[in-house]
Write an enzyme that holds these catalytic residues in place. Structure first.
Site, mmCIF file in Angstrom:
data_model
loop_
_atom_site.group_PDB
_atom_site.id
_atom_site.type_symbol
_atom_site.label_atom_id
_atom_site.label_comp_id
_atom_site.label_asym_id
_atom_site.label_seq_id
_atom_site.Cartn_x
_atom_site.Cartn_y
_atom_site.Cartn_z
ATOM 1 N N GLU A 320 0.811 -1.215 0.000
ATOM 2 C CA GLU A 320 0.000 0.000 0.000
ATOM 3 C C GLU A 320 0.848 1.270 0.000
ATOM 4 O OE1 GLU A 320 -1.871 -1.076 3.788
ATOM 5 O OE2 GLU A 320 -3.712 -1.438 2.690
ATOM 6 N N GLY A 322 1.788 5.006 -0.582
ATOM 7 C CA GLY A 322 1.104 6.280 -0.833
ATOM 8 C C GLY A 322 2.144 7.293 -1.229
ATOM 9 N N ARG A 323 2.942 7.685 -0.223
ATOM 10 C CA ARG A 323 4.019 8.654 -0.419
ATOM 11 C C ARG A 323 4.937 8.291 -1.585
ATOM 12 N NH1 ARG A 323 6.234 10.987 4.274
ATOM 13 N NH2 ARG A 323 5.113 9.309 5.301
ATOM 14 N N ARG A 360 3.818 19.307 7.709
ATOM 15 C CA ARG A 360 4.721 18.223 8.103
ATOM 16 C C ARG A 360 5.978 18.710 8.835
ATOM 17 N NH1 ARG A 360 7.144 15.403 5.014
ATOM 18 N NH2 ARG A 360 7.137 13.492 6.236
ATOM 19 N N TYR A 364 6.157 17.004 12.278
ATOM 20 C CA TYR A 364 7.110 15.896 12.398
ATOM 21 C C TYR A 364 8.560 16.325 12.317
ATOM 22 C CZ TYR A 364 3.048 13.403 10.315
ATOM 23 O OH TYR A 364 1.816 12.912 10.000
ATOM 24 N N CYS A 391 0.180 33.144 11.962
ATOM 25 C CA CYS A 391 0.469 33.774 13.243
ATOM 26 C C CYS A 391 0.939 32.724 14.233
ATOM 27 C CB CYS A 391 -0.778 34.473 13.769
ATOM 28 S SG CYS A 391 -1.347 35.682 12.602
ATOM 29 N N GLU A 392 2.159 32.242 14.005
ATOM 30 C CA GLU A 392 2.664 31.117 14.777
ATOM 31 C C GLU A 392 4.148 31.017 14.434
ATOM 32 O OE1 GLU A 392 1.099 28.315 16.529
ATOM 33 O OE2 GLU A 392 3.162 27.596 16.643
ATOM 34 N N TYR A 421 0.766 14.020 1.714
ATOM 35 C CA TYR A 421 0.515 14.550 3.063
ATOM 36 C C TYR A 421 0.699 16.061 3.163
ATOM 37 C CZ TYR A 421 0.732 9.585 3.786
ATOM 38 O OH TYR A 421 0.516 8.240 3.669
HETATM 39 C C1 LIG Z 1 -0.565 5.508 5.787
HETATM 40 C C2 LIG Z 1 -0.748 4.127 5.381
HETATM 41 C C3 LIG Z 1 -0.191 3.673 4.191
HETATM 42 C C4 LIG Z 1 0.652 4.537 3.289
HETATM 43 O O1 LIG Z 1 1.805 4.997 3.875
HETATM 44 P P1 LIG Z 1 2.904 5.738 2.969
HETATM 45 O O2 LIG Z 1 3.952 6.140 3.949
HETATM 46 O O3 LIG Z 1 2.245 6.891 2.334
HETATM 47 O O4 LIG Z 1 3.369 4.734 1.971
HETATM 48 C C5 LIG Z 1 -0.436 2.383 3.824
HETATM 49 N N1 LIG Z 1 -1.191 1.558 4.575
HETATM 50 C C6 LIG Z 1 -1.735 1.966 5.732
HETATM 51 C C7 LIG Z 1 -2.562 1.025 6.498
HETATM 52 C C8 LIG Z 1 -1.537 3.250 6.178
HETATM 53 O O5 LIG Z 1 -2.078 3.644 7.333
#
Ligand SMILES: *Cc1c(COP(=O)(O)O)cnc(C)c1O
Length: 463
Positions: A320, A322-323, A360, A364, A391-392, A421
């Site tokens: 999975e 994303g990033r 971010r 983080y 304002c921070e 993100y």
């Molecule tokens: C956030 C998340 C991802 C994706 O994370 P990336 O760092 O964007 O690859 C995949 N699976 C689950 C369950 C997540 O919570």
């Protein structure tokens, strides 16, 4: 490293004591291909171009700040993941990184599946035509309405995150006359960050059901008894911005151990294993991410080896990212508003966005790069901090960066690797309007998420 203290507090001392910035890059006009989208370059006038379009023109047409997303780069990365894992595995794009209807269509066309974790993300996915069976529904506290919508829509899988949810989903499906395919998310006691991981028995976090203490085995026992659900696999997600595969190795070992216990106790071999996302990208030139094909090879080998030694059929793997798909494909384009040198410290460069479009750094301590993009410069490098207009005092976009010493109001600067993100975590703090996402491809630009307007804000404020 996360921080919970108010950023305007003791961190001010950092400015004086830290002093460990890397040396300025040899050429401030260079654009490291690791951190910039694939089609980024400079034209004869020195302006940065992406998808064949100069950022100066994009800024004129769409305004700043704006997220500029390289569509062909997105498609290439999506395809690279799909190809790397092949027909015997599934790639689910994690929608929370950045989701829009255009993105859903690209994913569909490139053969990827999609993770959602809220009713809003599900609605976006369905409205853009993602087939429900290619959607996985996540989250540690899905509402009854969300569960009902997901089951009714026919999502391919719901990832169960608690004992309550096992029952809720089973009952909902039964009431709708359906049998919902589910996975159980477990925590295996592996917490992975960047170049290290920690393996423990317990994991102190809200997601998943602990493997420790037999809880995961008990969850499986209950799930197998309920008619409304069909348990198809086990899910594990160990962290984010990971570069080292060894955390996955420990996680896969523990997940496969559970699959073996399930076979021994129930006589069933679950057909799927989901190893989650979290694969790292380059935010600065110091980061060295792996290619999808290396990751696919490593993960497949790990799971195959573990299953062979447990004498299990190798389950179908899903991942999975994303990033790793969307992160590098976009940059945030800002206009410089003020340049404020603080003698002996650094120069504060204020841009027309900030923590509302990129939380971010404040959240983080994330690191980013930045470059002057409307022109080149031969000026000496200056140590800069790119800050927003909020304002921070913790409103920092890029904490330590070198920019040309002749930087002036009106210049355009861009922060690369903001595809993930950033827009998805954007806020209206200070009633700032959230920037648009502009997709560029082959010399054409189009808005895929428009800029927010004051009317948008006032429409929600019913007075
Ligand atoms: C956030 C998340 C991802 C994706 O994370 P990336 O760092 O964007 O690859 C995949 N699976 C689950 C369950 C997540 O919570």
């Amino acid at each position: 490293m996360s921080r919970s203290a108010h950023p305007a507090g003791p961190r001010h001392a950092d400015v004086l004591t830290e002093g460990h910035y890397s040396a300025p890059p040899a050429d401030l006009n260079a654009l490291d291909p690791k951190v910039w989208a694939h089609t980024v370059g400079r034209d004869a006038d020195g302006a940065v171009t992406v998808g064949g379009l100069p950022v100066t023109r994009l800024a004129e047409e769409y305004g700043t700040p704006a997220y500029i997303l390289d569509e062909s780069d997105f498609r290439e990365r999506a395809r690279a993941w799909r190809t790397a894992f092949g027909a015997d595995a599934d790639v689910f794009y994690a929608g929370k990184a950045f989701l829009s209807r255009a993105v859903v269509r690209w994913l569909h066309e490139e053969g990827l599946n999609l993770d959602v974790c809220s009713g809003g993300e599900l609605a976006t996915a369905l409205s853009a035509g993602m087939p429900a069976e290619r959607i996985a529904f996540h989250g540690n506290n899905k509402s009854p309405e969300e569960i009902e919508r997901a089951v009714a829509a026919g999502v391919g899988r719901i990832v169960l995150d608690s004992f309550q949810e096992i029952v809720r989903v089973a009952h909902t499906a039964q009431a709708l006359g359906k049998r919902q395919r589910v996975q159980i998310r477990i925590t295996v006691g592996v917490e992975a960050h960047t170049h290290e991981f920690i393996a423990t028995a317990h994991e102190d976090q809200k997601f998943g059901i602990p493997l420790a203490g037999g809880q995961a085995a008990e969850a499986v026992r209950r799930a197998l008894q309920l008619d409304g659900i069909e348990l198809i696999g086990i899910h594990s997600h160990i962290g984010s911005q990971i570069f080292d595969m060894s955390g996955f190795e420990v996680a896969a070992h523990r997940v496969v151990g559970l699959l073996k216990d399930i076979r021994d106790e129930h006589g069933v071999e679950l057909p799927e294993i989901d190893l989650g996302g979290g694969l790292g990208i380059a935010y600065t030139s110091d980061d060295d991410p792996r290619e999808p094909h290396e990751i696919a090879k490593a993960l497949t080998e790990i799971v195959t080896r573990e299953c062979e030694s447990a004498r299990l059929r190798t389950p179908r793997i899903s991942v999975e990212p994303g990033r790793a798909i969307v992160g590098p494909t976009a940059f945030t384009l800002y206009e410089v508003g003020t340049v404020k040198p603080l003698d002996g410290l650094r120069t504060y460069v204020s841009v027309d966005g900030g923590m509302s479009d990129n939380i971010r750094t404040a959240l983080y301590d994330a690191e980013y790069s930045v470059a002057l993009v409307s022109r080149t410069s031969d000026a000496e490098p200056m140590l800069a901090r790119v800050v927003g207009k909020h304002c921070e005092s913790g409103d920092i976009v890029v904490k330590d960066a070198f920019l040309p010493g002749d930087l002036a109001p009106g210049d355009l600067i861009a922060v690369p690797a903001t595809g993930a993100y950033c827009r998805s975590m954007a806020s209206n703090y200070n009633h700032v309007l959230r920037p648009p996402v502009v997709a560029v491809r082959d010399g054409e630009a189009r808005v895929i998420v428009r800029r927010e307007t004051e009317e948008d804000l006032l429409r929600l404020d019913v007075g």
